[in-house]
Scaffold this active site. Sequence first.
Site, PDB file in Angstrom:
ATOM      1  N   LYS A 292      25.481  92.301  69.852  1.00  0.00           N
ATOM      2  CA  LYS A 292      26.887  92.393  70.243  1.00  0.00           C
ATOM      3  C   LYS A 292      27.528  93.702  69.760  1.00  0.00           C
ATOM      4  O   LYS A 292      28.537  94.126  70.308  1.00  0.00           O
ATOM      5  CB  LYS A 292      27.650  91.176  69.761  1.00  0.00           C
ATOM      6  CG  LYS A 292      27.201  89.937  70.546  1.00  0.00           C
ATOM      7  CD  LYS A 292      28.006  88.714  70.244  1.00  0.00           C
ATOM      8  CE  LYS A 292      27.618  87.558  71.159  1.00  0.00           C
ATOM      9  NZ  LYS A 292      26.207  87.119  70.939  1.00  0.00           N
TER      10      LYS A 292
HETATM   11  C1  LIG Z   1      25.392  86.367  71.771  1.00  0.00           C
HETATM   12  C2  LIG Z   1      23.933  86.333  71.485  1.00  0.00           C
HETATM   13  C3  LIG Z   1      22.983  85.961  72.468  1.00  0.00           C
HETATM   14  C4  LIG Z   1      23.379  85.510  73.849  1.00  0.00           C
HETATM   15  O1  LIG Z   1      23.868  86.567  74.648  1.00  0.00           O
HETATM   16  P1  LIG Z   1      24.729  86.257  75.952  1.00  0.00           P
HETATM   17  O2  LIG Z   1      25.186  87.571  76.445  1.00  0.00           O
HETATM   18  O3  LIG Z   1      25.858  85.371  75.506  1.00  0.00           O
HETATM   19  O4  LIG Z   1      23.828  85.565  76.928  1.00  0.00           O
HETATM   20  C5  LIG Z   1      21.640  85.993  72.124  1.00  0.00           C
HETATM   21  N1  LIG Z   1      21.236  86.353  70.880  1.00  0.00           N
HETATM   22  C6  LIG Z   1      22.114  86.704  69.922  1.00  0.00           C
HETATM   23  C7  LIG Z   1      21.591  87.066  68.567  1.00  0.00           C
HETATM   24  C8  LIG Z   1      23.485  86.723  70.176  1.00  0.00           C
HETATM   25  O5  LIG Z   1      24.351  87.074  69.211  1.00  0.00           O
END
Ligand SMILES: *Cc1c(COP(=O)(O)O)cnc(C)c1O
Length: 497
Positions: A112
């Site tokens: 993120k």
């Molecule tokens: C948010 C997240 C995901 C999922 O990603 P999306 O874009 O919501 O599908 C997968 N792995 C981690 C570590 C995350 O923080």
Amino acid sequence: MDYRSTQGDLSTILKSPTAILQGLAPDGGLYVPLHFPQPTYNLATLISLPYQQLAATILNWFFDEFTSDQLLKSANTAYGNQWDSSLIAPLTSKHAGNYYLELFHGPTLAFKDIALQMLPQLMSRAAQNTQLEKQIVILTATSGDTGTASMRGFSNQKDTQVIVFYPAGGVSPVQLRQMLGQPGANLHAIAIKGNFDDAQTSVKHIFNDQAFNDRLAQNNNCFSSANSMNIGRLIPQIVYYFAAYGQLVHAGGIQLGEKVNFTVPTGNFGDILAGYYAKKLGLPINKLLCASNENNVLTDFFKSGKYDRRRNFYLTNSPAMDILVSSNLERLLFDLYDENCVTVAKLMKQLATDGHYQVDSTVLNKLQEQFVAGFATPDEVEAEIKRVYLNDGYVIDPHTAVASYVTHQYQQQSHDTTPTVIVSTASPYKFPETVYHALTNQKVSQSGLPALQQLHGLLGDQLSTGVQALVDQTPRQEKVINPADMETLISKILNLK
Ligand SMILES: *Cc1c(COP(=O)(O)O)cnc(C)c1O
């Protein structure tokens, strides 16, 4: 570039800076480009650009109200030395037959950061470009990673306050430490009594409370959102698909123009949708593998065309993917239904009221042409961490393990020999309890920071900057309140009259 809502007709068109500041469309839909960009470019040249320039180029296709210079400056700031890899998104060599795209070299150790290091840049320039002249209040409910990454991204940003609500006792020990340890006078993380849904519902309620919004406006403040439905979070994620492809070509793993598969550990469908957009922009992608955990609503959807959230909700060892309503799927449906906003609005309404919907056979065929789907249980996740580790000592986190497991299953069952990149979304140090257990079959003696250090002792590798910062920061005292007191607390934080 003009944007529209997936659920609205063409009477509500706006420019990208406004879409980024608003986050969600007032009709409940998500913002999408009015005309999806069809850029002409030379692939060999594009994928040879440094990450920051690649990002500025791709962002310019979608956000052309910002000047190239503004976008390049933003990219240089977002992807600077707070990353512990100059590649930003480095691709590994093969481990157990596949490549891993490591998206966790940013400050909060999860993917993120890629979007949330960039979003604040875009928002502050959007505020300038639209002459907003108000303090922006980022209000977020989080189950972990979004909160930590938003706080880090907006830390000490001018004219911005960040207020994060998380469920008391409902985030991982490392995530809690990150939220309480992040320095920044404009950052506020508050626990509420209740679960994530309670936090989310209360935040939505405050967003829609007209009287409270009026009071905010009188005090020269406005709400904005940093959640993954914001188009300003989605577009920066397209960049690493191109960057991964470039690294694969340059390392001799594939020829220029050869197709690759990507496997994406999926929750809210933002990451994998960015991969789909990369493909639409011309990146040679064969299949996108959608990997879920036990909350496998998407696995069923890609098999049957029926989306059904009426099922048990499981708390798993890949918590960032514990989700039953994948918001960004709406943007895919909009695309596959040839931008028919009436149909999308109907399906989303069915989901909200009845808990399920069914797509028609034409759309199901399109889905199955482009995507493969599978899932992994918590035990399979631990077994996969161990399998990859025993192969050559490479350690993956539980979310990445979901993707790795699904890839391995698919490759054994199909005759697909396309080179495959597994999108690696978090550092193993962010979930040390699960990783340690997977590798040793023993529990850590204490969760949180001690667990991290115990895993470090086991692996004996060098700690990244982000992990080291966790060890060095002193966390603030946790504050727990009732959901009913959230508005009062916000008024106090913002000094509202
Ligand atoms: C948010 C997240 C995901 C999922 O990603 P999306 O874009 O919501 O599908 C997968 N792995 C981690 C570590 C995350 O923080």
